[in-house]
Enzyme design. Sequence first.
Site, short mmCIF file in Angstrom:
data_model
loop_
_atom_site.label_atom_id
_atom_site.label_comp_id
_atom_site.label_asym_id
_atom_site.label_seq_id
_atom_site.Cartn_x
_atom_site.Cartn_y
_atom_site.Cartn_z
N GLY A 1 0.83 -1.20 0.00
CA GLY A 1 0.00 0.00 0.00
C GLY A 1 0.86 1.25 0.00
N ALA B 1 -5.42 -1.85 5.27
CA ALA B 1 -6.82 -1.51 5.53
C ALA B 1 -7.62 -1.76 4.26
CB ALA B 1 -6.96 -0.03 5.91
N TYR B 2 -8.91 -1.91 4.45
CA TYR B 2 -9.82 -1.93 3.30
C TYR B 2 -10.10 -0.46 3.00
CZ TYR B 2 -13.85 -2.96 0.36
OH TYR B 2 -14.72 -3.05 -0.69
N LEU C 1 -5.68 -10.12 6.42
CA LEU C 1 -6.53 -9.58 7.49
C LEU C 1 -8.01 -9.90 7.30
CD1 LEU C 1 -4.90 -6.08 8.19
CD2 LEU C 1 -4.42 -8.26 9.26
N TYR D 1 -17.09 2.77 5.17
CA TYR D 1 -15.64 2.78 5.42
C TYR D 1 -15.34 3.46 6.76
CZ TYR D 1 -10.82 4.55 5.01
OH TYR D 1 -9.52 4.90 5.25
N1 LIG Z 1 -5.67 6.58 1.15
C1 LIG Z 1 -6.26 7.58 1.81
O1 LIG Z 1 -6.62 8.61 1.24
C2 LIG Z 1 -6.44 7.48 3.31
C3 LIG Z 1 -7.11 8.52 3.97
C4 LIG Z 1 -7.28 8.43 5.35
C5 LIG Z 1 -6.78 7.34 6.04
N2 LIG Z 1 -6.16 6.34 5.37
C6 LIG Z 1 -5.67 5.18 6.14
O2 LIG Z 1 -4.26 5.15 6.02
C7 LIG Z 1 -3.80 3.79 6.05
C8 LIG Z 1 -2.88 3.54 4.87
O3 LIG Z 1 -3.62 3.79 3.68
P1 LIG Z 1 -2.99 3.67 2.24
O4 LIG Z 1 -3.35 4.90 1.49
O5 LIG Z 1 -1.56 3.24 2.32
O6 LIG Z 1 -3.90 2.49 1.68
P2 LIG Z 1 -3.67 1.57 0.41
O7 LIG Z 1 -2.66 2.14 -0.49
O8 LIG Z 1 -5.03 1.25 -0.10
O9 LIG Z 1 -3.04 0.27 1.06
C9 LIG Z 1 -3.78 -0.56 1.89
C10 LIG Z 1 -3.08 -1.89 1.94
O10 LIG Z 1 -3.89 -2.77 2.72
C11 LIG Z 1 -3.82 -4.02 2.13
N3 LIG Z 1 -4.94 -4.88 2.43
C12 LIG Z 1 -6.24 -4.71 2.06
N4 LIG Z 1 -6.96 -5.78 2.44
C13 LIG Z 1 -6.09 -6.61 3.07
C14 LIG Z 1 -6.21 -7.88 3.65
N5 LIG Z 1 -7.38 -8.54 3.66
N6 LIG Z 1 -5.13 -8.46 4.22
C15 LIG Z 1 -3.93 -7.83 4.19
N7 LIG Z 1 -3.74 -6.64 3.62
C16 LIG Z 1 -4.81 -6.03 3.07
C17 LIG Z 1 -3.77 -3.77 0.63
O11 LIG Z 1 -3.22 -4.90 0.02
P3 LIG Z 1 -3.16 -5.08 -1.58
O12 LIG Z 1 -2.09 -4.16 -2.03
O13 LIG Z 1 -2.82 -6.51 -1.73
O14 LIG Z 1 -4.52 -4.72 -2.08
C18 LIG Z 1 -2.90 -2.53 0.56
O15 LIG Z 1 -1.56 -2.86 0.36
C19 LIG Z 1 -5.06 2.94 6.11
O16 LIG Z 1 -5.33 2.61 7.42
C20 LIG Z 1 -6.16 3.85 5.61
O17 LIG Z 1 -7.42 3.51 6.15
C21 LIG Z 1 -5.95 6.39 4.02
#
Ligand SMILES: NC(=O)c1ccc[n+]([C@@H]2O[C@H](COP(=O)([O-])OP(=O)(O)OC[C@H]3O[C@@H](n4cnc5c(N)ncnc54)[C@H](OP(=O)(O)O)[C@@H]3O)[C@@H](O)[C@H]2O)c1
Length: 299
Positions: free
Chosen positions: A10, A69-70, A45, A134
Amino acid sequence: MRILVTGKNGQLGRSIHKLVNTDTKIDNNQSSNEFIFVGREELDLSSKSSISHYFDSNDRFNVIINCAAYTAVDKAEVEQELANQVNHLAVKQLAEIANKQQTKLIHISTDYVFDGESGKPYIETDETNPINVYGKTKLAGEKALQEIMPTNAMIIRTSWVYSEYGNNFVKTMLRLGKEMDEINVVSDQIGSPTYATDLAGVILEIIKSKEFKEISQATQIYHYSNKGEISWRAFAKEIFKIAKVDCKANPITTDQYPTPAQRPKNTLMSKGKIAKTFSVSIPYWGKSLNNCIEMLKRS
Ligand SMILES: NC(=O)c1ccc[n+]([C@@H]2O[C@H](COP(=O)([O-])OP(=O)(O)OC[C@H]3O[C@@H](n4cnc5c(N)ncnc54)[C@H](OP(=O)(O)O)[C@@H]3O)[C@@H](O)[C@H]2O)c1
């Protein structure tokens, strides 16, 4: 310390990996730390048994950084059960394991735990009221973690994350901007973007801080994003300006851009607590956007 980082593919997971591997300042400081990065192949997860199996078959970790995260906000409206498993029940299980093994847990959450109606920057103790699935599942994860781990854990809420990796607003705008002369972008949702590299750097700073090392510290919530506030449309305009892309960003309202999941209107968060507690300086969003676009140009 043995430090487990979930979500290795991610945006945040990859940004932590990049800093641990390439930033010499951080590298030197972290030299006594062993980082283990895992993706869903190693630790799924969505599966209770996969989580138990992973921790049963590995030595104890000192710290878990849960970046997985999802995150598909619209899809979560239909995949509610899966979103709840990953964002809530898996966090609960991680907290139970961390509690049992005396492991510190850093968990990442979201500004979408708020309804966006406050009108002033949210502080950590403000009332939550998520308006989409979400946000509800992420809040349930926060609550489960706090209940199981009254000490030794930390929740960092962040917002509008972008990076060189994966899919995000910045990369989408750069792609669309090259294909089109003008695009419509929502101008009535306000927040603060977060360059994942900045958040990754802060997490690494926190891990080496005295405050973090003190055992049995009460579990806390912190807010982190870049400084400043902006609408998605203004963000798009700045992306085009910095990248010298000739595309016009027309303002539209949220009502003119219906999505399956409702989005909060203004989730600006106050970052005073994290800045003060860990003495970290928080860059302005424009500066960080420049850095990210520069990195994208080089790749
Ligand atoms: N992106 C945003 O704008 C945003 C905003 C606010 C908060 N956040 C929070 O910040 C954190 C990091 O976000 P990010 O932007 O890095 O998210 P991201 O790029 O979507 O990465 C999330 C990662 O979680 C993995 N994942 C999803 N389902 C899974 C499962 N069942 N088992 C194991 N791994 C799983 C995904 O794996 P795959 O690569 O295999 O799909 C992906 O690598 C998260 O907690 C998110 O909720 C994000």
